[in-house]
Enzyme design. Structure first.
Site, PDB file in Angstrom:
ATOM      1  N   CYS A   1      14.011  10.781   6.234  1.00  0.00           N
ATOM      2  CA  CYS A   1      13.957  10.380   7.635  1.00  0.00           C
ATOM      3  C   CYS A   1      15.329  10.569   8.270  1.00  0.00           C
ATOM      4  O   CYS A   1      15.439  10.917   9.429  1.00  0.00           O
ATOM      5  CB  CYS A   1      13.498   8.931   7.751  1.00  0.00           C
ATOM      6  SG  CYS A   1      14.393   7.848   6.652  1.00  0.00           S
TER       7      CYS A   1
ATOM      8  N   GLY B   1       7.218   5.187   7.745  1.00  0.00           N
ATOM      9  CA  GLY B   1       6.388   6.391   7.806  1.00  0.00           C
ATOM     10  C   GLY B   1       6.428   6.994   9.188  1.00  0.00           C
ATOM     11  O   GLY B   1       7.426   6.880   9.903  1.00  0.00           O
ATOM     12  N   SER B   2       5.338   7.638   9.563  1.00  0.00           N
ATOM     13  CA  SER B   2       5.290   8.376  10.830  1.00  0.00           C
ATOM     14  C   SER B   2       5.089   7.423  12.022  1.00  0.00           C
ATOM     15  O   SER B   2       4.656   6.285  11.850  1.00  0.00           O
ATOM     16  CB  SER B   2       4.130   9.371  10.781  1.00  0.00           C
ATOM     17  OG  SER B   2       2.924   8.657  10.603  1.00  0.00           O
TER      18      SER B   2
ATOM     19  N   GLU C   1      10.075   1.375  10.244  1.00  0.00           N
ATOM     20  CA  GLU C   1      11.102   2.393   9.964  1.00  0.00           C
ATOM     21  C   GLU C   1      10.386   3.729  10.060  1.00  0.00           C
ATOM     22  O   GLU C   1       9.637   4.102   9.157  1.00  0.00           O
ATOM     23  CB  GLU C   1      11.658   2.208   8.545  1.00  0.00           C
ATOM     24  CG  GLU C   1      12.276   0.861   8.277  1.00  0.00           C
ATOM     25  CD  GLU C   1      13.693   0.739   8.812  1.00  0.00           C
ATOM     26  OE1 GLU C   1      14.186   1.672   9.461  1.00  0.00           O
ATOM     27  OE2 GLU C   1      14.295  -0.315   8.575  1.00  0.00           O
TER      28      GLU C   1
ATOM     29  N   LYS D   1       0.889  -1.161   0.000  1.00  0.00           N
ATOM     30  CA  LYS D   1       0.000   0.000   0.000  1.00  0.00           C
ATOM     31  C   LYS D   1       0.934   1.221   0.000  1.00  0.00           C
ATOM     32  O   LYS D   1       1.634   1.492   0.966  1.00  0.00           O
ATOM     33  CB  LYS D   1      -0.887  -0.004   1.253  1.00  0.00           C
ATOM     34  CG  LYS D   1      -1.792   1.203   1.370  1.00  0.00           C
ATOM     35  CD  LYS D   1      -1.201   2.194   2.349  1.00  0.00           C
ATOM     36  CE  LYS D   1      -1.876   3.529   2.399  1.00  0.00           C
ATOM     37  NZ  LYS D   1      -1.809   4.341   1.199  1.00  0.00           N
ATOM     38  N   HIS D   2       0.973   1.896  -1.129  1.00  0.00           N
ATOM     39  CA  HIS D   2       1.876   3.049  -1.231  1.00  0.00           C
ATOM     40  C   HIS D   2       1.157   4.306  -0.736  1.00  0.00           C
ATOM     41  O   HIS D   2      -0.070   4.315  -0.592  1.00  0.00           O
ATOM     42  CB  HIS D   2       2.348   3.210  -2.687  1.00  0.00           C
ATOM     43  CG  HIS D   2       3.781   3.639  -2.782  1.00  0.00           C
ATOM     44  ND1 HIS D   2       4.320   4.596  -1.947  1.00  0.00           N
ATOM     45  CD2 HIS D   2       4.792   3.256  -3.604  1.00  0.00           C
ATOM     46  CE1 HIS D   2       5.595   4.770  -2.257  1.00  0.00           C
ATOM     47  NE2 HIS D   2       5.925   3.961  -3.247  1.00  0.00           N
TER      48      HIS D   2
ATOM     49  N   GLU E   1      10.191  16.335  14.861  1.00  0.00           N
ATOM     50  CA  GLU E   1      10.929  16.155  13.613  1.00  0.00           C
ATOM     51  C   GLU E   1      10.579  17.321  12.686  1.00  0.00           C
ATOM     52  O   GLU E   1       9.408  17.676  12.540  1.00  0.00           O
ATOM     53  CB  GLU E   1      10.491  14.829  12.971  1.00  0.00           C
ATOM     54  CG  GLU E   1      11.193  14.536  11.661  1.00  0.00           C
ATOM     55  CD  GLU E   1      10.744  13.200  11.039  1.00  0.00           C
ATOM     56  OE1 GLU E   1       9.600  12.769  11.280  1.00  0.00           O
ATOM     57  OE2 GLU E   1      11.550  12.610  10.314  1.00  0.00           O
TER      58      GLU E   1
HETATM   59  P1  NAP Z   1       2.638   8.663   7.095  1.00  0.00           P
HETATM   60  O1  NAP Z   1       1.530   9.617   7.107  1.00  0.00           O
HETATM   61  O2  NAP Z   1       2.836   7.775   8.255  1.00  0.00           O
HETATM   62  O3  NAP Z   1       2.508   7.825   5.738  1.00  0.00           O
HETATM   63  C1  NAP Z   1       3.289   6.702   5.489  1.00  0.00           C
HETATM   64  C2  NAP Z   1       2.400   5.586   4.967  1.00  0.00           C
HETATM   65  O4  NAP Z   1       1.534   5.157   6.019  1.00  0.00           O
HETATM   66  C3  NAP Z   1       1.486   6.026   3.838  1.00  0.00           C
HETATM   67  O5  NAP Z   1       1.347   4.968   2.924  1.00  0.00           O
HETATM   68  C4  NAP Z   1       0.169   6.292   4.553  1.00  0.00           C
HETATM   69  O6  NAP Z   1      -0.967   6.207   3.728  1.00  0.00           O
HETATM   70  C5  NAP Z   1       0.174   5.198   5.583  1.00  0.00           C
HETATM   71  N1  NAP Z   1      -0.685   5.422   6.731  1.00  0.00           N
HETATM   72  C6  NAP Z   1      -1.155   6.593   7.203  1.00  0.00           C
HETATM   73  N2  NAP Z   1      -1.918   6.377   8.302  1.00  0.00           N
HETATM   74  C7  NAP Z   1      -1.929   5.036   8.514  1.00  0.00           C
HETATM   75  C8  NAP Z   1      -2.538   4.201   9.489  1.00  0.00           C
HETATM   76  N3  NAP Z   1      -3.277   4.690  10.486  1.00  0.00           N
HETATM   77  N4  NAP Z   1      -2.335   2.874   9.404  1.00  0.00           N
HETATM   78  C9  NAP Z   1      -1.572   2.354   8.426  1.00  0.00           C
HETATM   79  N5  NAP Z   1      -0.985   3.110   7.456  1.00  0.00           N
HETATM   80  C10 NAP Z   1      -1.139   4.428   7.513  1.00  0.00           C
HETATM   81  O7  NAP Z   1       4.041   9.348   6.917  1.00  0.00           O
HETATM   82  P2  NAP Z   1       4.374  10.667   6.157  1.00  0.00           P
HETATM   83  O8  NAP Z   1       4.215  11.776   7.118  1.00  0.00           O
HETATM   84  O9  NAP Z   1       3.677  10.733   4.865  1.00  0.00           O
HETATM   85  O10 NAP Z   1       5.919  10.346   5.871  1.00  0.00           O
HETATM   86  C11 NAP Z   1       6.943  10.930   6.518  1.00  0.00           C
HETATM   87  C12 NAP Z   1       7.389  10.177   7.748  1.00  0.00           C
HETATM   88  O11 NAP Z   1       7.982   8.959   7.377  1.00  0.00           O
HETATM   89  C13 NAP Z   1       8.449  10.948   8.477  1.00  0.00           C
HETATM   90  O12 NAP Z   1       8.277  10.870   9.859  1.00  0.00           O
HETATM   91  C14 NAP Z   1       9.725  10.248   8.074  1.00  0.00           C
HETATM   92  O13 NAP Z   1      10.795  10.455   8.928  1.00  0.00           O
HETATM   93  C15 NAP Z   1       9.261   8.842   7.994  1.00  0.00           C
HETATM   94  N6  NAP Z   1      10.167   8.034   7.162  1.00  0.00           N
HETATM   95  C16 NAP Z   1      10.959   7.113   7.785  1.00  0.00           C
HETATM   96  C17 NAP Z   1      11.869   6.369   7.040  1.00  0.00           C
HETATM   97  C18 NAP Z   1      12.761   5.340   7.710  1.00  0.00           C
HETATM   98  O14 NAP Z   1      13.342   4.520   6.999  1.00  0.00           O
HETATM   99  N7  NAP Z   1      12.888   5.339   9.009  1.00  0.00           N
HETATM  100  C19 NAP Z   1      11.968   6.564   5.667  1.00  0.00           C
HETATM  101  C20 NAP Z   1      11.141   7.516   5.085  1.00  0.00           C
HETATM  102  C21 NAP Z   1      10.239   8.244   5.849  1.00  0.00           C
HETATM  103  P3  NAP Z   1      -1.677   7.522   3.137  1.00  0.00           P
HETATM  104  O15 NAP Z   1      -0.672   8.172   2.279  1.00  0.00           O
HETATM  105  O16 NAP Z   1      -2.829   6.962   2.410  1.00  0.00           O
HETATM  106  O17 NAP Z   1      -2.056   8.359   4.323  1.00  0.00           O
END
Ligand code: NAP
Length: 460
Positions: A262, A206-207, A228, A154-155, A359
C-alpha cells in the site's frame, strides 16, 4: 471468491478449503464473546505471556511460515522471512509496552479529582489483505489483545493457510479458546457480520471498495471502525538530492513485495534539473531486475499475488498507453507461466487519463517531470489517496518543509515509506482513517473512561 491456495509462480491450485457455514461462524463469534468475559479480567502480565509466546513461536517457525507466505502470494522468500520477524517484533513490542501505554491518565480538573482509565470494548472483527499475511494481522491483533479485547479475523481468500497458521500459533501458545479466531469466509460475507451485536468494533486493511462496504455497515450499527486502504505514494526527487541514492531507494520503494505494498512508491516526481538523469538511471536499474521464482535467492522480482492481479495491472498499463501515456520500459507480461508482469515505467501521464488517479499495485512506476518544488508538491497532492510519501533532498530542513505540505499520513525524508513496530501507520483522504502500530495503534478500540471523584465542597 473461492478460498484456495494457488501458487502464483505457476498459477496451479495447491489446496482448496470449504467456507465456514453460518452456523460455524455464529459459534465462533459466541466463543469470542465468551472468551472476552474472562480475558478482560486478566492482568497485563498474563496477556503479555501469551503474546511473547506467539512471538517466539513465530521466530522458531520462521522458515515454515515464510514458505507458506511465498507459496500463497508470491513474496520473495527472504522478504517473507523478514515479514515473520517483523510480525514477531510487533507481538513483543505490545507485550512489553502496552501496560505503560494504557496506564491511567491523571487529569487536573478545576474541581475534584479525575483520571482516564483505558478499558477494553469487546470482540473485534478484522478483515485483512493478502499482501503481508502475518504483519497485517500482527498490527491489528497484538495491541487489541493487550487491551483485553478478543479477536476474529477474516483473512484474504488467497492466503487461507497463512490465516490458519496464525490461529495455530495462538493455540500452541496456550491462548484461551476464543481469544483469536480465524474465520474462513469470503469477503462477500464479511460486511454482513458487522451487524452482529456481539461484535463491538471493526478494522479493515484493503481496497477502498471493501473498506467502504465494511465501514458503512459499521456506521449503520454505530460501531467504531478503522480503515487502512490503498495508496499512491509520491516519491519526490529535488535538484539537491543525491541522485544515485534516490535511484537505489526508488527501486526498493517500487519493487519491494513485488510492488504490492500500500505504501509502495508509485508516483516518481522529479524536478526538471535532474529528471532526465534520474529517469535514465532508474530505467537502467529496473531493466536489470532479475524476474523469476520467488523461492530462488537470485530473484529480485517475483510474481504478483494472483493471475487476476497481474491481468488487472497489465490492463491498466495497456489502457494508459491507449490514452496517450508513453512506455519508457516494460509493459508486457513475461513469456513464462505464473502471475508475472515486467518492471515497467510509464510517463507522459495526464490528469484526463484513468491511470493518473489510480493505484498501480505491482512493478509499474508512473514517472513525472515537473518544473520545481512547488509543482512537485501540487502534483503529489493531486491524488484521491493520502497514505505515505517520500522527499529526496540533501537539505533535511527543506525536506521537512516539503513533508509538511504533503497531504498524507506519513512522509519519509530520503527513504521510501516504511514500517516498524514503534512508528504509527495510517493515512488520510481515500487511504482511510485511524492508526495502527506504536502508541497510537493501541488507542483505537479502547474505552477511555473518565472516572471523577468529588469533594463535598465541589459546586455540583
Ligand atoms: P480487497 O479486495 O479489499 O481485500 C482485502 C480484504 O477485504 C480481503 O480479506 C477480502 O476478502 C475482503 N473483502 C473483499 N470485499 C469485501 C467486502 N465487500 N466487505 C468486506 N470485506 C471484503 O483488497 P486487495 O485488492 O486484495 O488488496 C490490496 C489493497 O489493499 C490495495 O489497495 C492496497 O493498497 C490495500 N492495502 C492497504 C494497506 C494499508 O495499510 N493502508 C495495507 C495493505 C494493503 P476476499 O479475499 O475474500 O475477497
Amino acid at each position: 471468491m473461492a478460498i484456495q491456495t494457488v501458487n502464483p509462480n505457476t498459477n496451479k491450485v495447491v489446496k482448496s478449503f470449504e467456507e465456514m457455514s453460518d452456523h460455524a461462524v455464529d459459534a465462533a463469534v459466541a466463543q469470542a464473546a465468551s472468551a472476552y468475559t474472562n480475558w478482560r479480567k486478566t492482568s497485563y502480565k498474563q496477556r503479555s505471556e501469551v503474546l511473547h509466546k506467539v512471538a517466539s513461536l513465530m521466530r522458531a517457525k520462521k522458515e515454515h511460515l515464510a514458505t507458506l507466505i511465498t507459496l500463497e502470494m508470491g513474496k520473495l522468500f527472504a522478504q517473507a522471512e523478514g515479514e515473520v520477524v517483523l510480525s514477531a517484533d510487533i507481538f513483543d513490542y505490545y507485550a512489553t509496552h502496552a501496560e505503560k501505554f494504557l496506564a491511567d491518565k491523571h487529569l487536573s480538573p478545576e474541581y475534584g479529582q479525575a483520571f482516564i482509565r483505558h478499558s477494553p470494548i469487546g470482540v473485534l472483527f478484522g478483515v485483512e489483505p493478502w499482501n503481508f499475511p502475518l504483519y497485517q494481522v500482527a498490527r491489528f491483533a497484538a495491541p487489541n489483545i493487550m487491551i483485553g479485547n478478543t479477536i476474529l479475523v477474516k483473512h484474504a481468500s488467497i492466503v487461507p493457510q497463512c490465516g490458519i497458521a496464525i490461529e495455530d500459533l495462538f493455540k500452541e501458545a496456550g491462548a484461551p479458546v476464543g481469544l483469536y479466531t480465524n474465520l474462513l469466509i469470503s469477503g462477500k460475507r464479511a460486511s454482513a457480520l458487522v451487524a452482529d451485536e456481539r461484535i463491538k468494533g471493526v478494522s479493515l486493511t484493503g481496497s477502498e471498495a471493501a473498506g467502504a462496504s465494511l465501514a458503512s455497515e459499521a456506521g449503520k450499527h454505530l460501531k467504531k471502525s478503522v480503515l487502512e486502504l490503498g495508496g499512491s505514494d509520491a516519491f519526490i526527487i529535488l535538484e539537491d538530492a543525491d541522485i544515485d541514492k534516490a535511484v537505489e531507494w526508488a527501486v526498493v520503494g517500487r519493487l519491494n513485495n513485488n510492488g504490492e505494498c500500500c505504501v509502495a512508491s508509485k508516483r516518481f516526481i522529479a524536478v526538471e534539473a535532474i529528471a532526465d538523469e534520474f529517469l535514465s538511471k532508474f530505467k537502467a536499474k529496473l531493466a536489470a531486475t532479475v524476474v523469476g521464482d520467488p523461492m530462488d535467492p537470485k530473484t529480485q522480482l517475483g510474481p504478483l499475488s494472483s493471475e487476476a492481479a497481474a491481468v488487472q495491472l497489465f490492463i491498466q498499463v495497456k489502457k494508459a498507453v491507449a490514452e496517450g501515456a508513453s512506455l519508457v520500459l516494460g509493459g508486457k507480461r513475461p513469456d513464462r507461466a505464473g502471475a508475472f508482469m515486467e518492471p515497467t515505467i510509464l510517463t507522459d501521464i495526464k490528469p484526463n487519463m484513468a491511470v493518473y488517479y489510480e493505484e498501480l499495485f505491482g512493478p509499474v512506476a508512473a514517472f513525472y517531470k515537473v518544473k520545481d518544488e512547488a509543482a512537485a508538491i501540487k502534483l503529489a497532492n493531486d491524488s484521491p489517496f493520502g497514505l505515505g510519501g517520500s522527499v529526496f533532498t540533501e537539505d533535511v530542513e527543506r525536506g521537512k518543509r516539503v513533508a509538511e505540505q504533503i497531504d498524507s499520513g506519513m512522509v519519509f525524508i530520503n527513504h521510501p515509506t516504511w514500517t516498524q513496530a514503534d512508528l504509527p501507520f495510517g493515512g488520510t483522504k481515500g487511504s482511510g482513517y485511524g492508526r495502527e502500530l506504536s502508541e497510537l495503534g493501541i488507542d483505537e478500540f479502547v474505552n477511555k473512561k473518565l472516572i471523577r471523584t468529588s469533594a463535598l465542597s465541589d459546586p455540583f
